[in-house]
Write an enzyme that holds these catalytic residues in place. Sequence first.
Site, PDB file in Angstrom:
ATOM      1  N   HIS A  61      24.104 -33.712  34.301  1.00  0.00           N
ATOM      2  CA  HIS A  61      24.345 -32.233  34.234  1.00  0.00           C
ATOM      3  C   HIS A  61      24.330 -31.898  35.686  1.00  0.00           C
ATOM      4  O   HIS A  61      23.619 -32.066  36.644  1.00  0.00           O
ATOM      5  CB  HIS A  61      23.057 -31.577  33.737  1.00  0.00           C
ATOM      6  CG  HIS A  61      22.875 -31.780  32.363  1.00  0.00           C
ATOM      7  ND1 HIS A  61      23.362 -30.945  31.410  1.00  0.00           N
ATOM      8  CD2 HIS A  61      22.060 -32.747  31.617  1.00  0.00           C
ATOM      9  CE1 HIS A  61      22.795 -31.339  30.173  1.00  0.00           C
ATOM     10  NE2 HIS A  61      21.964 -32.657  30.494  1.00  0.00           N
ATOM     11  N   HIS A 177      21.942 -33.895  21.187  1.00  0.00           N
ATOM     12  CA  HIS A 177      20.519 -33.829  21.679  1.00  0.00           C
ATOM     13  C   HIS A 177      19.970 -33.437  20.242  1.00  0.00           C
ATOM     14  O   HIS A 177      20.185 -32.354  19.651  1.00  0.00           O
ATOM     15  CB  HIS A 177      20.607 -32.747  22.695  1.00  0.00           C
ATOM     16  CG  HIS A 177      19.189 -32.187  22.961  1.00  0.00           C
ATOM     17  ND1 HIS A 177      18.858 -32.154  24.378  1.00  0.00           N
ATOM     18  CD2 HIS A 177      17.907 -32.060  22.341  1.00  0.00           C
ATOM     19  CE1 HIS A 177      17.642 -31.879  24.433  1.00  0.00           C
ATOM     20  NE2 HIS A 177      17.123 -31.775  23.171  1.00  0.00           N
ATOM     21  N   HIS A 235      19.501 -39.905  24.727  1.00  0.00           N
ATOM     22  CA  HIS A 235      18.121 -39.810  25.102  1.00  0.00           C
ATOM     23  C   HIS A 235      17.026 -39.870  24.104  1.00  0.00           C
ATOM     24  O   HIS A 235      16.163 -38.985  23.993  1.00  0.00           O
ATOM     25  CB  HIS A 235      17.791 -38.653  25.974  1.00  0.00           C
ATOM     26  CG  HIS A 235      18.316 -37.278  25.530  1.00  0.00           C
ATOM     27  ND1 HIS A 235      17.983 -36.806  24.251  1.00  0.00           N
ATOM     28  CD2 HIS A 235      18.888 -36.383  26.387  1.00  0.00           C
ATOM     29  CE1 HIS A 235      18.566 -35.353  24.262  1.00  0.00           C
ATOM     30  NE2 HIS A 235      19.049 -35.196  25.709  1.00  0.00           N
ATOM     31  N   ASP A 309      20.677 -38.730  32.041  1.00  0.00           N
ATOM     32  CA  ASP A 309      20.411 -37.034  31.852  1.00  0.00           C
ATOM     33  C   ASP A 309      19.769 -36.566  33.120  1.00  0.00           C
ATOM     34  O   ASP A 309      19.406 -35.529  33.042  1.00  0.00           O
ATOM     35  CB  ASP A 309      19.155 -37.002  30.821  1.00  0.00           C
ATOM     36  CG  ASP A 309      19.240 -35.666  30.357  1.00  0.00           C
ATOM     37  OD1 ASP A 309      20.360 -34.956  30.473  1.00  0.00           O
ATOM     38  OD2 ASP A 309      18.425 -35.337  29.561  1.00  0.00           O
ATOM     39  N   HIS A 313      16.987 -29.319  39.318  1.00  0.00           N
ATOM     40  CA  HIS A 313      16.378 -28.092  39.635  1.00  0.00           C
ATOM     41  C   HIS A 313      15.687 -27.905  40.924  1.00  0.00           C
ATOM     42  O   HIS A 313      15.419 -28.923  41.420  1.00  0.00           O
ATOM     43  CB  HIS A 313      15.301 -27.649  38.398  1.00  0.00           C
ATOM     44  CG  HIS A 313      15.964 -27.513  37.016  1.00  0.00           C
ATOM     45  ND1 HIS A 313      16.562 -26.735  36.600  1.00  0.00           N
ATOM     46  CD2 HIS A 313      15.731 -28.535  36.248  1.00  0.00           C
ATOM     47  CE1 HIS A 313      16.963 -27.046  35.063  1.00  0.00           C
ATOM     48  NE2 HIS A 313      16.496 -28.072  35.000  1.00  0.00           N
TER      49      HIS A 313
END
Length: 444
Positions: A61, A177, A235, A309, A313
């Site tokens: 991401h 997911h 995952h 993954d 942040h």
Amino acid sequence: MSKILLKNAKIVNENSIFESDVLLEGEFISRVDSDISDANATVIDLEGDLLLPGIIDDQVHFREPGLTHKGTIATESRAALAGGITTFMEQPNTNPQTTTIQKLEDKFAIAAKDSFANYSFLFGGTNDNLEELKRLDKNACSGVKLFLGSSTGNMLVDDEKVLEQIFKNTDMVISAHCEDEGTIRANLAKYKEMYGDDIPIELHPVIRSAEACYLSSSKAIALAKKTGARLHVFHLSTGIETDLFTNEIPLEEKRITAEVCIHHLWFSDEDYDKKGTLIKWNPAVKSKEDREKLWEALLDDRIDVVATDHAPHTLEEKDNPYTKAPSGGPLVQHALLAMLQKEKEGVISLEKIVEKMCHNPAKLFDIDRRGFIREGYYADLVQVNRNSKNEVKKANIFYKCGWSPFEGVTFGSEVKRTFVNGLLAFDNGTFSKGKNAKRLTFNR
């Protein structure tokens, strides 16, 4: 055409380790042989270091567009190169979300301008974009992504009729997911009533439980078997889920495959006390026993791929009470080093690392001429020094968010050089000013 001659490499490729030279001509590997000479080539002596195919990360991401205070395609792809990752597949839950063909092409336009590593994107399925998905060419991107839990905007696909139609109407790999949203919501409501927003982080794997994961994964697998869809479960985080997958046939014949991520192989619920929300991921990091089962399934080939993954942040965002702290963390710079550390500890072989991080992603997604050290393949390569102390600290972190869950860890290996399509893109801590990244093509 530029030529680079790599001398004295210890190549890890296709279940073998051997000493060789490698000649790069332009974007490609032109020769792999024991003693190559070329008067017109720039010679780089690897001095016996490992030479691996470039790592292919099938789940990142990179936060662009819309969430660029966390990371961008430029910043995170540079960090990926420092970690030996030469190819990434980015997820659709950006802002705006990648749920139309136009939004998909908008992302490709950003990457064509800014990416330092090879790139593709996953197209996001929703409850209401089936017709758009049907229009998507099977070679346009790496695949389709479905959120079967963990609602992200309108990307939670919880209409079972729509879900079955998606499974029936694409020939692409469907990456999922899998967490059961109803189970999670019930668990969260229970603990919010007890603690409010300040739920102890140790309860994260209780709220996002093994049962929630298994319920969703097993339903997705049953639907894939019913429809014949090509399903890849992202995952895995629990031991119980590993029994849903097989090692009785080769990867090329599998219709249902699985991935495990670095954090689920490295951390356990014992680490929440020290790391707190820095290791808050969805699915949650779970018990030591779950971690051991994941390793077992990876080593016996029920799990096919290792990915990151990567989901950065800011520290300010992470430093919030449980219900407000976002899930995810940055990993691309340190994923290979973490796996190599496990090799030093005797957990996994070098050959198996390369199989799970290079060969298998290329096979699984039908990527054209990447993932192997072969003549005629793109020259995506990573040089690794196996005798280097490498402490992770803020001063040597390349993520835009500026932190890592591995801070304070000293790895016993170091990525020295990374080549992308023949360009020396990362060289002993320094990035090339030029870019040579390419949009992935596929053989489907």
